[in-house]
Structure formats: structure tokens, C-alpha cells
Scaffold this motif. Structure first.
Motif, PDB file in Angstrom:
ATOM      1  N   ALA A 134       0.320  -1.227   0.453  1.00  0.00           N
ATOM      2  CA  ALA A 134       0.182   0.553   0.200  1.00  0.00           C
ATOM      3  C   ALA A 134       0.867   1.276   0.302  1.00  0.00           C
ATOM      4  N   ILE A 135       1.466   1.345   0.761  1.00  0.00           N
ATOM      5  CA  ILE A 135       2.605   2.503   0.749  1.00  0.00           C
ATOM      6  C   ILE A 135       3.421   2.862  -0.355  1.00  0.00           C
ATOM      7  N   ALA A 136       3.625   1.664  -0.996  1.00  0.00           N
ATOM      8  CA  ALA A 136       4.111   1.963  -2.160  1.00  0.00           C
ATOM      9  C   ALA A 136       3.828   2.760  -3.913  1.00  0.00           C
ATOM     10  N   HIS A 137       2.371   2.088  -3.389  1.00  0.00           N
ATOM     11  CA  HIS A 137       0.999   3.221  -4.159  1.00  0.00           C
ATOM     12  C   HIS A 137       1.021   4.707  -3.624  1.00  0.00           C
ATOM     13  N   SER A 138       1.456   5.298  -2.352  1.00  0.00           N
ATOM     14  CA  SER A 138       1.213   6.277  -1.829  1.00  0.00           C
ATOM     15  C   SER A 138       3.155   6.923  -2.373  1.00  0.00           C
ATOM     16  N   VAL A 139       3.721   6.088  -2.864  1.00  0.00           N
ATOM     17  CA  VAL A 139       5.222   6.696  -3.156  1.00  0.00           C
ATOM     18  C   VAL A 139       5.203   7.117  -4.154  1.00  0.00           C
ATOM     19  N   GLU A 140       4.811   6.321  -5.428  1.00  0.00           N
ATOM     20  CA  GLU A 140       4.357   6.370  -6.330  1.00  0.00           C
ATOM     21  C   GLU A 140       3.561   7.399  -6.782  1.00  0.00           C
ATOM     22  N   GLY A 141       2.408   7.786  -6.275  1.00  0.00           N
ATOM     23  CA  GLY A 141       1.466   8.895  -6.277  1.00  0.00           C
ATOM     24  C   GLY A 141       2.020   9.875  -5.543  1.00  0.00           C
ATOM     25  N   LEU A 142       3.023  10.227  -4.996  1.00  0.00           N
ATOM     26  CA  LEU A 142       3.731  11.543  -4.931  1.00  0.00           C
ATOM     27  C   LEU A 142       4.476  12.117  -6.725  1.00  0.00           C
ATOM     28  N   TYR A 143       5.096  11.577  -6.858  1.00  0.00           N
ATOM     29  CA  TYR A 143       5.997  11.427  -8.245  1.00  0.00           C
ATOM     30  C   TYR A 143       5.115  11.226  -9.253  1.00  0.00           C
ATOM     31  N   ALA A 144       3.965  10.719  -9.017  1.00  0.00           N
ATOM     32  CA  ALA A 144       3.122  10.061 -10.193  1.00  0.00           C
ATOM     33  C   ALA A 144       3.028  11.710 -11.341  1.00  0.00           C
ATOM     34  N   GLU A 145       2.690  11.964 -12.968  1.00  0.00           N
ATOM     35  CA  GLU A 145       2.940  11.876 -13.890  1.00  0.00           C
ATOM     36  C   GLU A 145       1.103  13.283 -13.624  1.00  0.00           C
ATOM     37  N   ASN A 146      -0.233  12.677 -12.755  1.00  0.00           N
ATOM     38  CA  ASN A 146      -1.013  13.533 -12.551  1.00  0.00           C
ATOM     39  C   ASN A 146      -0.870  13.857 -11.219  1.00  0.00           C
ATOM     40  N   ALA A 147      -0.110  13.672 -10.416  1.00  0.00           N
ATOM     41  CA  ALA A 147       0.136  13.676  -9.480  1.00  0.00           C
ATOM     42  C   ALA A 147      -0.857  15.293  -8.820  1.00  0.00           C
ATOM     43  N   ASN A 148      -1.473  15.431  -7.603  1.00  0.00           N
ATOM     44  CA  ASN A 148      -1.799  16.206  -7.607  1.00  0.00           C
ATOM     45  C   ASN A 148      -2.518  17.165  -6.123  1.00  0.00           C
ATOM     46  N   PRO A 149      -2.906  17.772  -5.651  1.00  0.00           N
ATOM     47  CA  PRO A 149      -2.124  18.265  -4.382  1.00  0.00           C
ATOM     48  C   PRO A 149      -3.625  17.689  -3.558  1.00  0.00           C
ATOM     49  N   VAL A 150      -4.735  16.970  -4.010  1.00  0.00           N
ATOM     50  CA  VAL A 150      -5.072  16.117  -2.847  1.00  0.00           C
ATOM     51  C   VAL A 150      -5.269  14.721  -2.608  1.00  0.00           C
ATOM     52  N   SER A 151      -4.368  13.982  -4.178  1.00  0.00           N
ATOM     53  CA  SER A 151      -4.081  12.673  -3.920  1.00  0.00           C
ATOM     54  C   SER A 151      -2.922  12.852  -3.682  1.00  0.00           C
ATOM     55  N   SER A 152      -2.133  13.959  -3.407  1.00  0.00           N
ATOM     56  CA  SER A 152      -1.231  14.387  -2.632  1.00  0.00           C
ATOM     57  C   SER A 152      -0.847  14.186  -1.149  1.00  0.00           C
ATOM     58  N   GLY A 179      -1.178   8.338   3.944  1.00  0.00           N
ATOM     59  CA  GLY A 179      -1.751   7.234   3.928  1.00  0.00           C
ATOM     60  C   GLY A 179      -0.515   5.941   4.280  1.00  0.00           C
ATOM     61  N   ILE A 180       0.962   7.404   3.681  1.00  0.00           N
ATOM     62  CA  ILE A 180       2.116   6.622   4.794  1.00  0.00           C
ATOM     63  C   ILE A 180       2.404   6.806   6.069  1.00  0.00           C
ATOM     64  N   ARG A 181       2.739   7.910   6.111  1.00  0.00           N
ATOM     65  CA  ARG A 181       2.717   8.025   7.950  1.00  0.00           C
ATOM     66  C   ARG A 181       0.920   7.569   8.734  1.00  0.00           C
ATOM     67  N   ALA A 182       0.171   7.257   7.973  1.00  0.00           N
ATOM     68  CA  ALA A 182      -0.460   6.063   9.216  1.00  0.00           C
ATOM     69  C   ALA A 182       0.024   4.982   8.906  1.00  0.00           C
ATOM     70  N   LEU A 183       0.290   4.450   8.190  1.00  0.00           N
ATOM     71  CA  LEU A 183       0.867   2.968   7.697  1.00  0.00           C
ATOM     72  C   LEU A 183       2.210   3.113   8.119  1.00  0.00           C
ATOM     73  N   ALA A 184       3.282   3.642   8.072  1.00  0.00           N
ATOM     74  CA  ALA A 184       4.339   3.571   8.853  1.00  0.00           C
ATOM     75  C   ALA A 184       4.085   3.320  10.455  1.00  0.00           C
ATOM     76  N   GLY A 185       3.304   3.969  11.084  1.00  0.00           N
ATOM     77  CA  GLY A 185       2.592   4.314  12.490  1.00  0.00           C
ATOM     78  C   GLY A 185       2.586   3.463  12.708  1.00  0.00           C
ATOM     79  N   ALA A 186       1.325   2.754  12.313  1.00  0.00           N
ATOM     80  CA  ALA A 186       1.122   1.083  12.751  1.00  0.00           C
ATOM     81  C   ALA A 186       1.449   0.297  13.170  1.00  0.00           C
ATOM     82  N   LEU A 187       2.221   0.156  11.300  1.00  0.00           N
ATOM     83  CA  LEU A 187       2.832  -1.581  10.594  1.00  0.00           C
ATOM     84  C   LEU A 187       3.747  -1.947  11.580  1.00  0.00           C
ATOM     85  N   PRO A 188       5.005  -1.564  12.588  1.00  0.00           N
ATOM     86  CA  PRO A 188       4.857  -2.521  13.297  1.00  0.00           C
ATOM     87  C   PRO A 188       4.785  -2.965  14.958  1.00  0.00           C
TER      88      PRO A 188
END
Ligand code: NAD
Length: 356
Positions: free
Chosen positions: A171-189, A195-204
Motif C-alpha cells: 500500500a505504501i508503494a501506491h502512495s510513494v509512486e502517487g507522490l511523483y505521478a505524472e498526474n499527481a495533484n494536491p489532493v492525491s498527494s 497514508g504513508i504516515r498512518a501505515l508507517a506508524g501502525a505497521l510495526p
């Protein structure tokens, strides 16, 4: 601010512990009366319980979901759904089961309710991968987007850490690539960083103690956002490379994403500094150059594999993988070269931490 297009996807999310109990009214809300419950053989008990919640609105349970959605499994499930006069599908499981629900919906146009039990994010996307004749085709079609998603963290208490960790990294990979996507926009970013913050904090915490209900809820929140990012913007090198490795070398899906992600981020770091700064910030770091190594550290912290060698990649397949990866040109922030991909794959094969 640059100009952009944001494709807002429709969909209803019901979120919270115990809310699976609302499945039947959610089905009725869609105007459906008989749902076929889908699952893998391993999750049959959970699916039977779900069918019990539906009562007379259950058309039955089909435990025929298979990884990568082979076309024959879609045909079998669709025929069964027709025999049982099902007018909706309830997919209870991870991306594999949700993929089967999507596959039937692609042909019938009937609604899917997704009840995810992993963190991979498929439930939020109109994307389906179907395997036919040994080749996995990926397509986007609004017919397959689940109409309603019920995130009930009680369902992930049984998820083994070895599946929870990699599915969260997927899931984090979707957001990493979403942040540099060709059609990234302020809302998706926004969704991607959160999403990365929540997962990275919770997964461990999730992998350390499957009984930590708060951590499981936070991980679900993160996977929802990361899935939504995949649903609305295009992906790049990381997803293409994982698709190639999975398809040509039969590597496990979530684990392949986990291993490749830090290296794909390192590959794109210089070309996408603003995205790296946001990824690093989401991982609790200050410097953009910490993004890729921190992704590697997170994979290690959740006990997930960090080398291609560990997940069954043959060493003599690396050169072929690099060749395949440059065959169909696609958008990526950094130019995709065969020599560059060969270096990336060598690092990933040996499990080297980026930024040495
Ligand atoms: P999965 O659905 O393959 O599940 C892995 C295993 O875990 C299965 O045996 C399953 O039965 C078991 N499992 C799942 N939840 C469980 C639980 N709570 N308790 C106990 N066991 C449980 O894993 P995944 O990583 O979610 O899905 C991978 C598939 O999803 C791949 O085919 C991938 O291509 C697809 N995917 C699709 C999209 C999309 O948008 N189309 C996005 C991400 C992944």
C-alpha cells in the motif's frame, strides 16, 4: 500551484471495529437482495460468518479466489453466481479475493461490496489484473470499483505478521509512486502523505502485537488512503518493475513490492525531490535523501523480506528482468535505462540498504 485534473472516484466507506455487522443494510442500500460471498479457501470460516450476517440475503459462499485472478476462476464464479441468482458480490479477503469480485463485476456490471482483511488497498481502485494464458493483463474499468467498502479492524486480528507487513508495504508503494505521478495533484498527494504516515506508524505495532486494535485501525486508515491514491493517479517504475518480476518470475506480489520499493525510490530520488521530502516527512525524517533508506528500514522493522534473493528470484534472471523492464516505455520521473535498472535489481537482489 500548477493546474491539474483530479478524478474523484465514487464510493462509500464504512469504517470501524464491529461495523461488519452493518453488511446487510449496506447491501440493501445498493438495491441488492442476494449476495454471493467470495473468499479464498483459507478464509472460508470468516466468509461463512459473513454469510450468516446476511441471513436470507446470502446466495451462498464461494471459496475459489486464487492469486492473480486466473480467468477460469472468474468464469466459474460468474456461472455459480448466475445459478444462485446473486445480484451482488461480497468479497471478504485481500487483493486476491477482491480481484475475483472485480472480475465477476467486470462481466455482469453488478455491485461489489469489499470487506478487506489485508492492507494492500485493492478495494479502493477500479483496477483489475486478470491472468489468461500465463499473461497478467491490467485494466481500469469503473464497473469493478467496489461500491461500498467496510473496513472492520476486527477482521485483521487473524492476519499473520508475515502477510500484514508486506501487504502494508504494498500500500505504501501506491502512495510513494502517487507522490511523483505524472498526474499527481494536491489532493492525491495529501492522501498519499497521510497514508504513508498512518501505515508507517501502525505497521510495526501491528506485526509486534496483532492484539493491538488501535494499531490495526490506523493501518486500515492508511491502506484506505494509499489505495485511493492508486485509484486516482498513474503509477511508474516501481509498479511496472514489480509487474514484470511477478509475471515473468512468479515472485510473490506484496513481498516483491516490499523489496523493490526502497530501490525504486532511490532511483527516482534526484528527479523527484519534492516527493522524496514528503515521503521522508511521512516517515518521521527531515531530509529528502532519507526517504529511500527509511523505506528499507521500515520493511526490516516489520520483519518483511528485503532482498529479491530471499523471495525466490533466480540470479540468472536479473539481466532478463532489466531487459523486459525497458521494453514498453512509460512515464517515470528519472529516465528508465537498462543499465540503471540492472544496477537497481542488483542492489535489490542482494538486499543492500539504499544510500550506502
Ligand atoms: P491476498 O489477498 O493474496 O492474501 C494473502 C493470503 O492471506 C491469502 O491466503 C488469504 O486468504 C490470507 N488472508 C487474508 N486476510 C487474512 C486475515 N485477515 N487473516 C488470515 N488470513 C488472511 O493478499 P494481498 O496482498 O491483499 O493481495 C495480493 C493480490 O492483490 C495480488 O494479486 C495483487 O495483484 C492484487 N492487488 C490488486 C490491486 C488493485 O488495485 N487491483 C491493488 C493491490 C493488490
Amino acid at each position: 500551484m500548477h493546474s491539474f485534473v483530479y478524478d474523484q472516484l465514487p464510493g462509500r466507506v464504512v469504517f470501524g471495529a464491529g461495523r461488519l455487522a452493518e453488511l446487510r443494510p449496506e447491501l440493501e442500500r445498493l438495491g441488492a437482495t442476494r449476495a454471493l460471498v467470495l473468499c479464498t479457501p483459507e478464509q472460508r470460516d470468516t466468509a461463512d460468518r459473513v454469510a450468516g450476517l446476511l441471513g436470507p440475503a446470502s446466495a451462498g459462499v464461494h471459496d475459489g479466489a486464487v492469486m492473480h485472478t486466473p480467468m477460469e476462476t472468474v468464469h466459474t464464479a460468474r456461472a455459480l453466481a448466475a445459478d444462485l441468482r446473486a445480484d451482488a458480490y461480497v468479497a471478504v479477503g485481500g487483493g486476491t479475493t477482491i480481484g475475483l469480485g472485480k472480475g465477476i463485476a467486470l462481466e455482469t456490471g453488478r455491485p461489489v461490496i469489499a470487506v478487506p482483511t489485508t492492507y494492500s488497498g485493492s478495494e479502493m481502485t477500479p483496477i483489475i489484473g486478470i491472468t489468461e494464458g500465463g499473461v497478467k493483463r491490467t485494466l481500469r474499468d469503473m464497473k469493478v470499483l467496489p461500491r461500498t467498502v467496510i473496513y472492520d479492524p476486527d477482521l485483521t486480528a487473524s492476519l499473520p505478521p508475515a502477510i500484514a507487513g508486506p501487504s502494508g508495504m504494498n500500500a505504501i508503494a501506491h502512495s510513494v509512486e502517487g507522490l511523483y505521478a505524472e498526474n499527481a495533484n494536491p489532493v492525491s498527494s495529501l492522501m498519499a502523505e497521510e497514508g504513508i504516515r498512518a501505515l508507517a506508524g501502525a505497521l510495526p505495532r501491528v506485526v509486534a502485537d496483532a492484539g493491538d486494535a488501535q494499531a490495526r485501525a490506523e493501518a486500515f486508515y492508511g491502506s484506505w488512503l494509499c489505495g485511493a491514491v492508486l485509484g486516482c493517479v498513474g503509477m511508474a517504475l516501481h509498479h511496472k518493475l514489480c509487474h514484470t518480476l511477478g509475471g515473468s518470475f512468479n515472485l510473490p506480489h506484496a513481498e516483491t513490492h516490499t523489496v523493490i520499493l526502497p530501490h525504486a525510490a532511490a532511483y527516482n530520488a534526484a528527479a523527484a525531490p519534492a516527493a522524496m521530502a514528503r515521503i521522508a516527512r511521512a516517515l518521521g525524517r527531515e531530509r529528502a535523501e532519507d526517504a529511500a533508506p527509511s523505506l528499507f528500514d521500515l520493511a526490516r522493522a516489520v520483519g518483511a523480506p528485503t532482498s529479491l534473493a530471499a523471495i525466490g528470484m533466480p540470479a540468472d534472471g536479473l539481466a532478463r528482468a532489466a531487459e523486459l523492464a525497458v521494453q514498453n516505455p512509460y512515464f517515470n520521473p528519472a529516465p528508465v535505462t537498462q543499465a540503471g535498472i540492472a544496477r537497481l535489481l542488483d542492489d535489490a537482489y542482494h538486499g543492500r540498504r539504499p544510500g550506502r
